[in-house]
Enzyme design. Structure first.
Site, short mmCIF file in Angstrom:
data_model
loop_
_atom_site.label_atom_id
_atom_site.label_comp_id
_atom_site.label_asym_id
_atom_site.label_seq_id
_atom_site.Cartn_x
_atom_site.Cartn_y
_atom_site.Cartn_z
N ASP A 50 -6.33 22.85 66.66
CA ASP A 50 -5.95 23.95 67.46
C ASP A 50 -6.56 25.18 66.57
O ASP A 50 -6.83 25.53 65.55
CB ASP A 50 -4.51 24.23 67.37
CG ASP A 50 -3.96 23.07 68.53
OD1 ASP A 50 -4.72 22.65 69.29
OD2 ASP A 50 -2.71 23.49 68.63
N LYS A 72 -7.23 26.67 71.84
CA LYS A 72 -6.87 27.18 73.21
C LYS A 72 -5.77 28.44 73.13
O LYS A 72 -4.74 28.34 73.15
CB LYS A 72 -6.14 26.32 74.28
CG LYS A 72 -5.53 25.19 73.23
CD LYS A 72 -5.01 24.08 74.34
CE LYS A 72 -3.84 23.34 73.92
NZ LYS A 72 -2.59 24.39 73.48
N MET A 186 5.24 33.19 70.81
CA MET A 186 4.55 33.65 72.02
C MET A 186 5.05 34.86 72.75
O MET A 186 5.15 34.53 74.19
CB MET A 186 4.00 32.35 73.01
CG MET A 186 3.53 31.52 71.95
SD MET A 186 3.01 29.96 72.96
CE MET A 186 4.46 28.97 72.84
N1 SAH Z 1 3.60 24.38 66.90
C1 SAH Z 1 3.75 25.81 66.28
C2 SAH Z 1 3.85 27.07 67.36
C3 SAH Z 1 2.77 26.87 68.24
S1 SAH Z 1 2.98 28.18 69.65
C4 SAH Z 1 4.76 25.99 65.07
O1 SAH Z 1 5.49 25.03 65.13
O2 SAH Z 1 4.75 27.11 64.39
C5 SAH Z 1 2.11 29.61 69.11
C6 SAH Z 1 3.04 30.56 68.60
O3 SAH Z 1 3.59 30.44 67.45
C7 SAH Z 1 2.37 32.07 68.29
O4 SAH Z 1 2.17 32.71 69.49
C8 SAH Z 1 3.31 32.64 67.55
O5 SAH Z 1 4.36 33.19 68.15
C9 SAH Z 1 3.65 31.53 66.66
N2 SAH Z 1 2.95 31.40 65.19
C10 SAH Z 1 2.35 30.40 64.75
N3 SAH Z 1 1.73 30.52 63.67
C11 SAH Z 1 2.14 31.83 63.23
C12 SAH Z 1 1.92 32.86 62.08
N4 SAH Z 1 1.02 32.62 61.23
N5 SAH Z 1 2.30 34.02 62.30
C13 SAH Z 1 3.01 34.44 63.58
N6 SAH Z 1 3.47 33.64 64.45
C14 SAH Z 1 2.90 32.38 64.51
#
Ligand code: SAH
Length: 283
Positions: A50, A72, A186
Site C-alpha cells: 500500500d 490507493k 481517515m
Molecule cells: N491499517 C491501518 C489503517 C489504514 S486506514 C492501521 O492499522 O494503521 C489509513 C488511515 O490510518 C489514515 O488515513 C490515517 O488516519 C491512519 N494512519 C495510518 N498511518 C498513519 C500515520 N503514520 N500517521 C497518522 N495516521 C496514520
C-alpha cells in the site's frame, strides 16, 4: 538490518509457493515492523504493498523480489480493491510466494478482511501477520497513551468515512456518552461534521483533541486543539501525510509524555497535566 542478519532463533514459518501472507507493516517507522513481517519479506517473491508502507521496509525484501505498488490514496488514480484482491489470487495461482503488505495492522480499517475473504473464497491459502496499528502505536509515538487509568476505561476506533465517502452511519450520541477516548482514522475530511455531532451530543467544546500526521515518521507533526476548534484547525492546516485524530483527555497527557521532545532536551511542559498530584501508580 541487512538480508544476511539472522533472525533470532524461533520456529519461523516457511513461505510456501502459492500462499498469500497478509501482513501489517506498522504505522510508519520501519523499526515498528514485526519479526514475522521481516521473515516474510525475506522469503516473498512478490510484494504487493500500500501507499502507507514506508519504502525503507521494502529495501529489506529478498533480493530479486518483485515489488508491486497497489497504493490507493484518496483522490488519486488507484487500482480498485477488487482488482487488487484478484491480482493476489492470480499471483498465488501462478505459484508465487505473495506478500501483501499493508500499513498498520491489516485488519484495522485496511480492507485486509475483505482481501483475506476473497483469497479464501478462491481457495488460496493465507497467513495473517498482525501489525502495530497507527491508532495505538502512532499515538504512542506522539506521546499519547490511548488508555490511562485516570482518563478512560473505554476506547473507540472510528473510521471517518463509510464506503461511499460519507460520514459513517454511527450513533454519535451513544458514542459520545460511551467512549471517553475516540480515535478517528481517515477523519480529516469529515471532522467538521463529526465534531458537530459529538458537541451536539454533549461533549465539551474545550475537550482536548490532537491531529497527528505522519506518526512515528521523521515528518511527524502534532496539532493540539479542542473539539470546539478542531474543524477550523483541520481546515487551515496542510498535512503532507496521513492524519489520525484523537479526541479525549488522553491528549492532555502529551504535556507530560512527549518523549520525543524530552529526548531532544525539552523539559515536559507539565508533568501533571491531569492535576492529580502523584501518579495513580503511587497512591
Ligand atoms: N491499517 C491501518 C489503517 C489504514 S486506514 C492501521 O492499522 O494503521 C489509513 C488511515 O490510518 C489514515 O488515513 C490515517 O488516519 C491512519 N494512519 C495510518 N498511518 C498513519 C500515520 N503514520 N500517521 C497518522 N495516521 C496514520
Amino acid at each position: 538490518m541487512t538480508d544476511s542478519t539472522p533472525l533470532p532463533p524461533h520456529d519461523w514459518p516457511e513461505f510456501l509457493p502459492g500462499w498469500v501472507w497478509l501482513c501489517g507493516a506498522g504505522p510508519g517507522d520501519a523499526g515498528l515492523l514485526t519479526l514475522h513481517a521481516l521473515n516474510a519479506l525475506r522469503q516473498a517473491e512478490v510484494i504487493v504493498h500500500d501507499a502507507l508502507v514506508n519504502p525503507e521496509i521494502l529495501t529489506w525484501a529478498r533480493p530479486g523480489s518483485r515489488v508491486i505498488d497497489a497504493g490507493k490514496r484518496a483522490g488519486r488514480d488507484s487500482p480498485k480493491q477488487r482488482d487488487i484482491s484478484l491480482r493476489l489470487v492470480e499471483l498465488a495461482r501462478a505459484g508465487q510466494r505473495v506478500l501483501r503488505l499493508k500499513g498498520g495492522d491489516p485488519f484495522v480499517f485496511g480492507r485486509g478482511g475483505e482481501e483475506a475473504q476473497t483469497l479464501v473464497q478462491h481457495g488460496v491459502p493465507i497467513r495473517v501477520i498482525p501489525g502495530i496499528t497507527a491508532g495505538i502505536g502512532g499515538l504512542a509515538h506522539a506521546g499519547i497513551p490511548v488508555t490511562h487509568r485516570d482518563v478512560n476505561q473505554s476506547l473507540t476506533f472510528v473510521t471517518g468515512h463509510d464506503p461511499a465517502g460519507d460520514t459513517p452511519p454511527l450513533d454519535w450520541a451513544a458514542l459520545a456518552r460511551a467512549s471517553q477516548v475516540i480515535v478517528i482514522y481517515m477523519g480529516l475530511r469529515h471532522i467538521g461534521r463529526i465534531s458537530a455531532e459529538l458537541l451536539a451530543a454533549g461533549r465539551p467544546g474545550d475537550e482536548p483533541v490532537a491531529l497527528v500526521s505522519d506518526a512515528s515518521l521523521p515528518g511527524q507533526t502534532v496539532l493540539e486543539t479542542t473539539l470546539g476548534e478542531v474543524a477550523e484547525v483541520a481546515a487551515s492546516a496542510s498535512f503532507a501525510g496521513p492524519v489520525l485524530i484523537c479526541i479525549g483527555r488522553a491528549v492532555l497527557l502529551r504535556q507530560a509524555l512527549d518523549w520525543q521532545a524530552m529526548a531532544a532536551g525539552h523539559p515536559a511542559r507539565n508533568p501533571d497535566p491531569l492535576g492529580r498530584g502523584k501518579p495513580a501508580e503511587e497512591t
